[in-house]
Design a protein around this motif. Structure first.
Motif, short mmCIF file in Angstrom:
data_model
loop_
_atom_site.label_atom_id
_atom_site.label_comp_id
_atom_site.label_asym_id
_atom_site.label_seq_id
_atom_site.Cartn_x
_atom_site.Cartn_y
_atom_site.Cartn_z
N SER A 137 0.81 -1.22 0.00
CA SER A 137 0.00 0.00 0.00
C SER A 137 0.84 1.27 0.00
O SER A 137 0.32 2.37 -0.15
N ILE A 138 2.16 1.12 0.14
CA ILE A 138 3.04 2.29 0.21
C ILE A 138 3.34 2.80 -1.19
O ILE A 138 3.78 2.04 -2.05
N TYR A 139 3.12 4.07 -1.42
CA TYR A 139 3.50 4.68 -2.70
C TYR A 139 4.78 5.48 -2.58
O TYR A 139 5.58 5.52 -3.52
N ALA A 140 4.98 6.12 -1.46
CA ALA A 140 6.20 6.91 -1.25
C ALA A 140 6.64 6.82 0.20
O ALA A 140 5.82 6.59 1.10
N ILE A 165 10.90 9.84 -1.53
CA ILE A 165 11.15 9.10 -2.75
C ILE A 165 9.95 8.20 -3.06
O ILE A 165 9.27 7.73 -2.14
N ARG A 166 9.71 7.98 -4.34
CA ARG A 166 8.64 7.06 -4.71
C ARG A 166 9.08 5.64 -4.38
O ARG A 166 10.21 5.25 -4.70
N SER A 218 10.70 2.30 -11.25
CA SER A 218 11.65 3.41 -11.12
C SER A 218 11.30 4.28 -9.91
O SER A 218 10.15 4.66 -9.74
N PRO A 219 12.30 4.63 -9.12
CA PRO A 219 12.04 5.51 -7.98
C PRO A 219 11.85 6.97 -8.37
O PRO A 219 11.41 7.78 -7.56
N ARG A 235 16.35 3.57 -2.29
CA ARG A 235 15.44 2.53 -1.84
C ARG A 235 15.94 1.16 -2.28
O ARG A 235 16.67 1.04 -3.27
N ASP A 236 15.53 0.14 -1.53
CA ASP A 236 15.77 -1.26 -1.90
C ASP A 236 14.45 -1.98 -1.68
O ASP A 236 14.12 -2.36 -0.56
N ASN A 237 13.71 -2.14 -2.77
CA ASN A 237 12.38 -2.72 -2.63
C ASN A 237 12.43 -4.20 -2.24
O ASN A 237 11.49 -4.71 -1.63
#
Length: 126
Positions: free
Chosen positions: A30-33, A51-52, A57-58, A75-77
């Motif tokens: 649910s996280i967008y940014a 950050i997105r 792409s961030p 970020r590290d998704n």
């Protein structure tokens, strides 16, 4: 719900560096940014960077004028984690740093963020 846990704060001399981490768990889909805010004693909470988080792409992170060129947000998704690399730290960077997450586009207003971590103290000595 989303849970956020910050780490990496501490005491550093002026000109030094620290890297903050923020690990998200729970309904991370649910996280967008995700972003960072800070609050110094006697001052209001202020925006640092965002950050997105969703998508391949961030994009380009947004930074407060006071930290642009010194701080870098990434970020590290795979780890559901964002990192705030802080370089050339100044005494005025001393504050509690809070990680935040939102289900909207990256914003600079704290009221747009739904979830918050407990905060981590950063102290820069002169």
């Amino acid at each position: 719900q989303v849970q956020l846990v910050e780490s990496g704060g501490g005491l550093v001399q002026s000109g030094g560096s620290l890297r903050l981490s923020c690990a998200a768990s729970g309904r991370t889909y649910s996280i967008y940014a995700m972003g960072w805010f800070r609050q110094a004693p006697g001052k209001e909470r202020e925006f640092v960077a965002t950050i997105r988080f969703a998508g391949i792409s961030p994009g380009s992170p947004l930074y407060a004028d006071s930290v642009r060129g010194r701080f870098a947000l990434s970020r590290d998704n795979n780890k559901n984690t964002v990192y705030l690399q802080m370089n050339s730290l100044k005494p005025e960077d001393t504050a509690v740093y809070y990680c935040a997450a939102t289900n909207t586009y990256p914003r600079t207003n704290a009221r747009d963020y739904n979830y918050w971590g407990e905060g981590t103290q950063v102290t820069v000595s002169s």
